[in-house]
Every structure is written in structure tokens, then in C-alpha cells.
Design a protein around this motif. Structure first.
Motif, PDB file in Angstrom:
ATOM      1  N   ILE A 132     -11.901 -20.872  21.126  1.00 50.34           N
ATOM      2  CA  ILE A 132     -10.900 -19.756  20.830  1.00 50.34           C
ATOM      3  C   ILE A 132     -11.598 -18.556  21.278  1.00 50.34           C
ATOM      4  O   ILE A 132     -11.039 -17.677  22.127  1.00 50.34           O
ATOM      5  CB  ILE A 132     -10.466 -19.557  19.181  1.00 50.34           C
ATOM      6  CG1 ILE A 132      -9.471 -20.880  19.042  1.00 50.34           C
ATOM      7  CG2 ILE A 132      -9.577 -18.198  19.229  1.00 50.34           C
ATOM      8  CD1 ILE A 132      -9.265 -20.762  17.760  1.00 50.34           C
ATOM      9  N   LEU A 133     -12.945 -18.199  20.962  1.00 48.04           N
ATOM     10  CA  LEU A 133     -13.650 -16.969  21.510  1.00 48.04           C
ATOM     11  C   LEU A 133     -13.624 -16.758  22.922  1.00 48.04           C
ATOM     12  O   LEU A 133     -13.438 -15.722  23.395  1.00 48.04           O
ATOM     13  CB  LEU A 133     -14.989 -16.890  20.488  1.00 48.04           C
ATOM     14  CG  LEU A 133     -15.900 -15.510  20.802  1.00 48.04           C
ATOM     15  CD1 LEU A 133     -15.023 -14.562  20.155  1.00 48.04           C
ATOM     16  CD2 LEU A 133     -17.228 -15.706  20.214  1.00 48.04           C
ATOM     17  N   LEU A 134     -13.867 -17.721  23.583  1.00 52.13           N
ATOM     18  CA  LEU A 134     -13.903 -17.682  24.922  1.00 52.13           C
ATOM     19  C   LEU A 134     -12.725 -18.002  25.648  1.00 52.13           C
ATOM     20  O   LEU A 134     -12.766 -18.026  26.781  1.00 52.13           O
ATOM     21  CB  LEU A 134     -15.078 -18.656  25.384  1.00 52.13           C
ATOM     22  CG  LEU A 134     -16.464 -18.459  24.832  1.00 52.13           C
ATOM     23  CD1 LEU A 134     -17.563 -19.078  25.653  1.00 52.13           C
ATOM     24  CD2 LEU A 134     -16.823 -16.855  24.724  1.00 52.13           C
ATOM     25  N   GLY A 135     -11.786 -18.084  25.131  1.00 49.67           N
ATOM     26  CA  GLY A 135     -10.334 -18.317  25.773  1.00 49.67           C
ATOM     27  C   GLY A 135     -10.297 -19.550  26.285  1.00 49.67           C
ATOM     28  O   GLY A 135      -9.101 -19.838  26.839  1.00 49.67           O
ATOM     29  N   ASN A 136     -10.824 -20.686  25.823  1.00 48.61           N
ATOM     30  CA  ASN A 136     -10.512 -21.916  26.419  1.00 48.61           C
ATOM     31  C   ASN A 136      -9.263 -22.821  25.880  1.00 48.61           C
ATOM     32  O   ASN A 136      -8.742 -23.356  26.195  1.00 48.61           O
ATOM     33  CB  ASN A 136     -11.763 -22.941  26.303  1.00 48.61           C
ATOM     34  CG  ASN A 136     -13.021 -22.201  26.605  1.00 48.61           C
ATOM     35  OD1 ASN A 136     -14.047 -22.481  25.938  1.00 48.61           O
ATOM     36  ND2 ASN A 136     -12.974 -21.858  27.790  1.00 48.61           N
ATOM     37  N   ILE A 137      -9.094 -22.070  24.497  1.00 48.54           N
ATOM     38  CA  ILE A 137      -7.878 -22.665  23.862  1.00 48.54           C
ATOM     39  C   ILE A 137      -7.104 -21.250  23.308  1.00 48.54           C
ATOM     40  O   ILE A 137      -7.785 -20.123  23.048  1.00 48.54           O
ATOM     41  CB  ILE A 137      -7.871 -23.636  22.849  1.00 48.54           C
ATOM     42  CG1 ILE A 137      -9.056 -23.175  21.759  1.00 48.54           C
ATOM     43  CG2 ILE A 137      -8.384 -25.077  23.434  1.00 48.54           C
ATOM     44  CD1 ILE A 137      -9.029 -24.292  20.687  1.00 48.54           C
ATOM     45  N   VAL A 138      -5.690 -21.261  23.527  1.00 50.95           N
ATOM     46  CA  VAL A 138      -4.860 -20.346  22.766  1.00 50.95           C
ATOM     47  C   VAL A 138      -4.835 -20.506  21.529  1.00 50.95           C
ATOM     48  O   VAL A 138      -4.644 -21.567  20.775  1.00 50.95           O
ATOM     49  CB  VAL A 138      -3.698 -20.461  23.607  1.00 50.95           C
ATOM     50  CG1 VAL A 138      -2.604 -19.157  22.803  1.00 50.95           C
ATOM     51  CG2 VAL A 138      -3.673 -19.749  24.931  1.00 50.95           C
ATOM     52  N   THR A 157      -3.129 -20.627  18.600  1.00 50.81           N
ATOM     53  CA  THR A 157      -1.811 -20.836  18.096  1.00 50.81           C
ATOM     54  C   THR A 157      -1.902 -20.781  16.840  1.00 50.81           C
ATOM     55  O   THR A 157      -0.779 -20.611  16.021  1.00 50.81           O
ATOM     56  CB  THR A 157      -1.038 -22.138  18.709  1.00 50.81           C
ATOM     57  OG1 THR A 157      -2.037 -23.094  18.541  1.00 50.81           O
ATOM     58  CG2 THR A 157      -0.718 -21.999  20.143  1.00 50.81           C
ATOM     59  N   ALA A 187      -3.579 -19.098  14.643  1.00 49.85           N
ATOM     60  CA  ALA A 187      -3.388 -17.697  14.101  1.00 49.85           C
ATOM     61  C   ALA A 187      -1.777 -17.353  14.180  1.00 49.85           C
ATOM     62  O   ALA A 187      -1.510 -16.654  12.988  1.00 49.85           O
ATOM     63  CB  ALA A 187      -4.082 -16.778  14.834  1.00 49.85           C
ATOM     64  N   ALA A 188      -1.099 -17.297  15.129  1.00 50.52           N
ATOM     65  CA  ALA A 188       0.340 -17.026  15.158  1.00 50.52           C
ATOM     66  C   ALA A 188       0.938 -17.727  13.941  1.00 50.52           C
ATOM     67  O   ALA A 188       1.827 -17.229  13.119  1.00 50.52           O
ATOM     68  CB  ALA A 188       0.975 -17.263  16.310  1.00 50.52           C
ATOM     69  N   GLN A 205      -6.787  -9.608  11.910  1.00 56.86           N
ATOM     70  CA  GLN A 205      -7.174 -11.067  12.243  1.00 56.86           C
ATOM     71  C   GLN A 205      -8.447 -10.977  13.107  1.00 56.86           C
ATOM     72  O   GLN A 205      -8.553 -10.059  13.736  1.00 56.86           O
ATOM     73  CB  GLN A 205      -6.206 -11.561  13.117  1.00 56.86           C
ATOM     74  CG  GLN A 205      -4.833 -11.947  12.889  1.00 56.86           C
ATOM     75  CD  GLN A 205      -3.926 -12.386  13.626  1.00 56.86           C
ATOM     76  OE1 GLN A 205      -4.210 -12.818  14.895  1.00 56.86           O
ATOM     77  NE2 GLN A 205      -2.658 -12.599  13.461  1.00 56.86           N
ATOM     78  N   SER A 206      -9.337 -12.045  12.915  1.00 51.04           N
ATOM     79  CA  SER A 206     -10.400 -11.844  13.551  1.00 51.04           C
ATOM     80  C   SER A 206     -10.885 -13.399  14.272  1.00 51.04           C
ATOM     81  O   SER A 206     -10.476 -14.333  13.660  1.00 51.04           O
ATOM     82  CB  SER A 206     -11.778 -11.074  13.121  1.00 51.04           C
ATOM     83  OG  SER A 206     -11.708 -11.266  11.767  1.00 51.04           O
ATOM     84  N   VAL A 207     -11.534 -13.328  15.288  1.00 52.79           N
ATOM     85  CA  VAL A 207     -12.027 -14.706  15.916  1.00 52.79           C
ATOM     86  C   VAL A 207     -13.534 -14.311  16.012  1.00 52.79           C
ATOM     87  O   VAL A 207     -14.103 -13.250  16.552  1.00 52.79           O
ATOM     88  CB  VAL A 207     -11.660 -14.698  17.149  1.00 52.79           C
ATOM     89  CG1 VAL A 207     -12.032 -15.836  17.905  1.00 52.79           C
ATOM     90  CG2 VAL A 207      -9.949 -14.748  17.238  1.00 52.79           C
TER      91      VAL A 207
END
Lengths: 421, 421
Positions: free
Chosen positions: B12-18, B20, B22-23, B39-41
Motif C-alpha cells: 500500500i505504501l508504494l502504491g502497488n495496491i489501492v 480499499t 481504508a475507505a 488515517q495513515s499508511v
């Protein structure tokens, strides 16, 4: 250089929208060679936003903020950032002009409200980034010498993805790249017809040994993508560094590789193969209900290979439209190897297409039996009169099972086109 | 009560997955009446994770962490949380047993690795939440009296959405709800056939005056959803509070409301209307290429109203399959009111369906002309022999234009079914 993302806005904070910008920006920053350790989301609240920005500036070199640049009084990102850096806001004449132009293009002149001019205010010393798709400019603010955040940077980007992404792509990414001593370059090798764990095992030694370039796998529905990333002083040097790794992947995966281009999708690769062979394709779908043809027609220009497609959900439609023999449906059932075969062959016959993909299965949640459980899908594929049928057992929910069936259908067609070569 | 989300994991941190999860979690927490400010990652790094958890515990009452509960040594969420709360880990016999059962169900017995037993370790005093869909249990850790985080809670949930969501839904949400003095209840009113801004204007007074219940709009493709939320001591009281607001929306929106049920989708409402009327439907798609039929067949049980659907991408297919007159195609073109009409009527005729939706347009990126620009789509709809055609000009990209066309097709059918009542 360490970068950090802050997404501003109550809609993301409260989960009304999924934070796709963060995934996009994080992936792009990683590709630019920036180190990312933190992301955060904060609402439109001055004190909490200030706290979040300060903390990010303390631990990172570049803080990228998205959202909160709109014209309303809730939009505070620019105001709070300016305050944190100890800068005043002034009205930027060029930005004001651009807002006016944007409105003239979209609306009648009368529609600009006083609020909109708030968007022409920029912090002193900031680099102003033109927004091609909206009124809020992007902004790059740098901490002055001798101040608390000396040399630190805040990059402010509008939140709507259709403004954020093009602005990042065309203007922010080159800026960030220029800050780095070496550029980061990457390419993608996309693989299908092979499972994720087997694909990773086949290159485990390359992944273990990696320094420059590096190799990273990403699992997609029915596919595995390998990203090769190199650090180098220029693109040519990067390409020289990456070429042996690309070649090694080609040696190991051979025809499993459907593209080495980042932007090419599986459906595009399949459409392109058909174009090269001057062949047309059609589909015959039951449980996927049009998603497979819908995916083929995702490809601009798909009309050169696809004229028509068939969704035959009822048995009667399978008989009448695709000429599936009544006896097959009675004897083997709609979800069977025999029916999939008859659908694929029938679809070619009735449409005159050179190739076809047929899907019949039990997507769920109901309709399963011990012999034919939910997730059982038969995929038939005909290429120039030769038919193959594959039996798949998917384990997802209705939606996932249908997505997997679509991917597997495309891959089966690709495999048969390669064999028929 | 203030809650905060921390998503753990490099992907998640590197954007490989979105992100979802958290939403999903943010939306659910807001519905439970929890206040969310951050919210944090954070990645799988011990020091940074500890720092992030400590900061969250300082400013929030409940910290919900997802991810990092796997069996590998990179998975640190449980270990770091225990450290922050000053608790030891011990092996939980019941959890060990459940992991063994889970493996027995899925795999041969031999496959459990020593790593997996790491997942049976839990912090002392923690509430252990059973995971129906994986091996990592959920955990609720509460700060002991007299310690730094007295009374604060950390809730640890596995990262995979198919484990996270059911666990939250069935076990975490009731737990959180029990912590609150009053319950939060909500219902949804879903509206179509009307634009977002007009819909919001029609209820602006209700939104301004809101206290309990509150009213919030959410724009979806072609739809607007209104969530009504009430705080009350029990569900019955909440329903009494919400009923007048629901009634008021019904008074104002009338037939624009297609459901007042959270889980009902537009395609489901349309399939249900057809079922009630004992009518069948078919589709005739050009630029949407099967996405419309695919969406109808999203609905489990759609087979009761849909037997077949047609994708006629080429002119020849429009003529042969749907009997669109050759002269119409020549005179008016494939993207025209006349063709959309002939497609809709032809689809009913060839399939024997009572109703049909036809879509023909220029989805882009190419193929536009000054008279027929990209985004121009004609949507035809026939119900019991009567046909309407609508001309739409969408302004999205190829994918978005097709999604809008699909939504608008469903809405047009719904409108005509209501008229034919």
C-alpha cells in the motif's frame, strides 16, 4: 530523497471515496527513486492539517499534498502550507488570467464567483504549475534559507484525478526527477498462462541477486507483471542496464510474455495478434454476460477484429442463436465441456468469425451442486476450426469468478493463436 | 469517541495496491458514530510503525490497524503493538487449533510451516477474534490501568479484504458499537434520473437544518445516493427518527427513488421491476460492447428476465442480427437516433423480449467529427412496442463514456417501465 504523501479532504477521510491518487502517486514516486515511508490522510481542519504537514516536513524532504485547493472556504491546503513556511499569499496575475480563460472556454462569462479568485492566490516564491483541466494551479513551495524547513519542499496538487494525474505526469514528475542525482527508469514485462507463485519461483534467483536493475512482480487477475527498474545517469544507460534482465526474462518465460510495454493490456495484445493474422473473433457468453466482449471492445480500434458478439444466457438462446444441439444441453447440461465446445463452434459458424471464445459456468452465489459447484466454468475456444475446452474452478465471489473467466478466455485464445502460428 | 486508521504494508505504501480497506473501514466507523480525524499508511518497518502507533494512541481512543499479521518475519503489527502496550506474546491454544483446522480444510496436513505458528501468538489480555477466512486472528488490545495508554484500544485486523471485511462486519463493528453510549443507525435512499446538483438543491434545506437524523449525498455514475443517519439508544428509536426524513425524500423525489435499501443496485432494481411485470429484456450494444448486458447479469437470478443479448459492433452485424435497415445505416450513420431506434426495436423482434435497450455511440478516443463528437451516444429503449431514443453527450474518456452510457440505458428502461405502469 525521502518523500511523503498527504491526502487532504473529508471525503477520503470518511471513506466516501477510495484514495486512488495515493496509490498512483506512491507508485510514481517509487519509480522516480524517491523513498516513501509514510502516507497520511487528514480532513479539512486547520489545526490538524498544520500538525500533519509539520510532522511530514520534519521527517521527509518532499511532502506531496493533494486536495483542498478548491474555491470554497473549506479548502485550506494552500493557506495552511503558506503559514507553515511563513509565507504570505498574493494574487498571481497569470493564474487569474488562466482561470478567466478556463471559464470562458467552459461557461458563459457571468459564472465566475468571487470564490474562484481565491484560487489565484499563491504563496510568495512558489513555483506555479498550470492546470490544464481545472482552475486550481499546482504549487511548489520551498523553505527559505535560515527558516525552520530550509530546503524542504511542499508540492500541492489538485485532488480530482483528472487534474492530479496529468499535472503530475507532465510537470511534477520531471521536476522531481531533476532533483535526483540519478534518474530512475523502468520497463514492464507482462506474463500470462502461468500462476503467480510459479512465475515468481522461476525468477527467484534474479530477485535475490538484484541490485541495479531490480525486479519486482505484481499479481493481476490471471496475469503477472514484472517491473524492471534501473538507476542511471540517463535513459540510454538505463536501457543498457535493463536489457540483459529483459532478455533473461524472455529466455525463461518465452511465449508467456505477451508484452514488454507498460501501457499494453492483455486484451490489446490479443486484438493486435488477431490484426496481425487478419483474423476476426467473436464471443459466446453465458455467465460472464457480455463482460468478455466488453473487455475486447475496451481496445480502441477493436472493430477491425470484432464485428459481433453473443450473450446466450438461456438454453433456448444457446440453441437458437448458436445452434447448440438440444441433445447436448439435455444430456450434459448448460455448464459442460460439450456445451462450451458447441457454443464456441456455433459462434464461429453463425458470425463467420475465424476465432471465438465461449464461456459457460456457475458464477454463484446460487446454482451450485456437488458435481457442479459454484465457480465451475468451462471456457471454449475455437481457432480456424480447431476447438479446445478448459475446465476451471474459481474460488471467488460472483464478480471475481466472472473476471477470472474473462481473463482466462483471453489467455486461452492467445495460447491457441500462438499454436496455430 | 475518536478512532484512527493505520494501514500497514509496503504494497500500500508504494502504491502497488489501492487502499480499499481504508475507505471501507472509514465509512463503517463513521456510520458507527466514531469521529475520524486521521488515517495513515506505514511500511513493514519496526521503528516507523512504533512511532506511528504511539502518535495515533496519543490523539485517538481507538486505533484500527490492518495488515502485517501474516506469518513471515516482515509481519510486525502484532509484535510492535504488544511492545507499545508493554505486553508479552504467548501462544494461544485455541488459535493454534483453529490454524490447524484451517489448514486441514484447505491443504494436506504436511503443509503447515513453522512460520504459521507465529500467527498463534497473541498479546496477553487481548481479545482474540476468530478469522473465518484465513489463519491470522484479529486482536483487540486495551491499555492497562496505570500504563501510558490506559483505556486506549488497538484493534488489529488482517489485511486481505476477504478476511478484513467479514471480520469487521460480524465481530469488530458490534464490539465498537457496544463501546458507544448511543448507537448509530442509517438507511439509504437511492435516486436516479436526476443530476447531482439538482438533487442536492432539492434537499438543501434538509441538509442545512440537519441535526438528528443527518442527511448526506453521494454522487455515483448516473445516480445520487442519500444516506440518512440517526443516533439513538436502539434501532426502533432510530427508525422512528429517520422515518419522517425518508418520507420527506419520497415526497420530493417520488419515482426518482429506485430503492431505499442499502444493498440494492440500480441493475437489481431494474431486474426486479421486470420480474414484477413478468417481462423479459434484451440488449443491443455497439460501443458499450457487452458491458450493459454484463451489468444486468451481475444480478444473481437475472436469468428470469434476460435470455440473450446482442453485441453488434459492425454495421453488417447490425443489419444481419438486428435487421437494422441498410438504408438507415447509409443515410443516418451507425451513430444516430434512427439506428438506435432500429436496434432497440430489432432486438425485441429477434429475441422475442418485451423490452430492450440499445446503445450506439462514439466512445473515443478516436472516431469523432464536428457533427458527431467523441462522447456522443444514442440510447434507445423499447418497452412493449413503444420506443424512445435519447441523445447523450458524455465528456469522459472511452471507459467513462461507456460506463455512463450503461447507467443511462438502465435508467431509461426504468423510466419507461414506470410510464408503462
Amino acid at each position: 530523497m525521502v518523500a511523503e504523501l498527504i491526502s487532504v479532504g473529508t471525503e477520503i477521510l470518511l471513506g466516501n471515496i477510495v484514495n486512488t491518487n495515493a496509490a498512483y502517486l506512491a507508485e510514481k514516486c517509487a519509480l522516480l527513486g524517491l523513498s516513501l515511508y509514510h502516507q497520511s490522510v487528514v480532513g479539512d481542519n486547520e489545526a490538524r492539517m498544520e500538525d500533519t504537514i509539520r510532522r511530514a516536513l520534519e521527517r521527509s524532504d518532499v511532502v506531496i499534498l493533494t486536495g483542498g485547493l478548491g474555491p470554497t472556504k473549506d479548502d485550506l491546503t494552500k493557506e495552511v502550507t503558506a503559514k507553515v513556511f511563513g509565507k504570505e499569499l498574493y494574487e498571481d496575475a497569470r493564474t487569474k488570467e488562466r482561470i478567466q480563460e478556463f471559464f470562458n472556454r467552459l461557461h458563459s462569462k457571468g459564472k465566475i464567483t468571487r470564490n474562484n479568485w481565491k484560487q489565484a492566490l499563491v504563496p510568495e516564491g512558489a513555483i506555479v504549475i498550470e492546470n490544464q483541466n481545472g482552475t486550481a494551479p499546482g504549487l511548489i513551495v520551498t523553505g527559505e534559507e535560515g527558516t525552520e524547513y530550509e530546503g524542504k519542499r511542499a508540492i500541492l496538487i489538485p485532488g480530482p484525478p483528472n487534474e492530479c494525474i496529468p499535472m503530475f505526469e507532465t510537470q511534477i514528475a520531471p521536476y522531481l526527477s531533476g532533483l535526483q542525482p540519478e534518474g530512475i527508469y523502468s520497463c514492464m514485462v507482462k506474463v500470462c498462462s502461468i500462476g503467480e507463485s510459479r512465475a515468481e519461483t522461476m525468477v527467484a534467483d534474479l530477485m535475490d541477486a538484484q541490485t541495479n536493475p531490480t525486479l519486482a512482480p505484481y499479481a493481476k487477475t490471471g496475469e503477472v507483471h514484472f517491473r524492471i527498474t534501473a538507476k542511471a545517469k540517463d535513459e540510454k544507460t538505463a536501457e543498457q542496464l535493463m536489457a540483459p534482465m529483459v532478455q533473461e526474462l524472455k529466455n525463461r518465460f518465452g511465449d508467456y510474455i505477451y508484452t514488454t510495454k507498460e501501457e499494453v493490456t492483455l486484451e490489446e495484445a490479443v486484438v493486435h495478434m488477431l490484426e496481425e493474422r487478419h483474423m476476426t473473433v467473436t464471443t459466446a457468453e453465458s455467465c460472464t454476460g457480455g463482460l468478455l466482449s466488453g473487455r475486447l471492445i475496451n481496445v480502441p480500434g477493436a472493430s477491425s477484429v470484432l464485428n459481433e458478439a453473443h450473450v446466450t444466457y438461456s438454453n433456448e438462446a444457446k440453441e437458437r442463436i448458436l445452434h447448440v444441439p438440444h441433445e447436448i444441453l439435455v444430456q450434459y447440461g448448460a455448464v459442460s465441456e460439450e456445451t462450451a465446445r458447441a457454443m464456441a463452434e456455433g459462434a464461429c459458424k453463425v458470425s463467420g468469425a475465424d476465432a471465438s471464445i465461449a464461456v459457460t459456468g456457475i458464477a454463484g452465489p446460487d446454482g451450485g451442486t456437488p458435481e457442479k459447484p459454484v465457480g465451475l466454468v468451462y471456457i471454449g475456444c475455437t481457432v480456424k476450426g480447431k476447438t479446445k475446452v478448459e475446465r476451471c474452478c474459481f474460488t471467488g465471489n460472483r464478480q471475481k469468478n466472472r473476471e477470472y473467466a474473462v481473463a482466462r478466455g483471453l489467455i486461452l485464445l492467445r495460447e491457441m493463436l500462438l499454436e496455430a502460428k
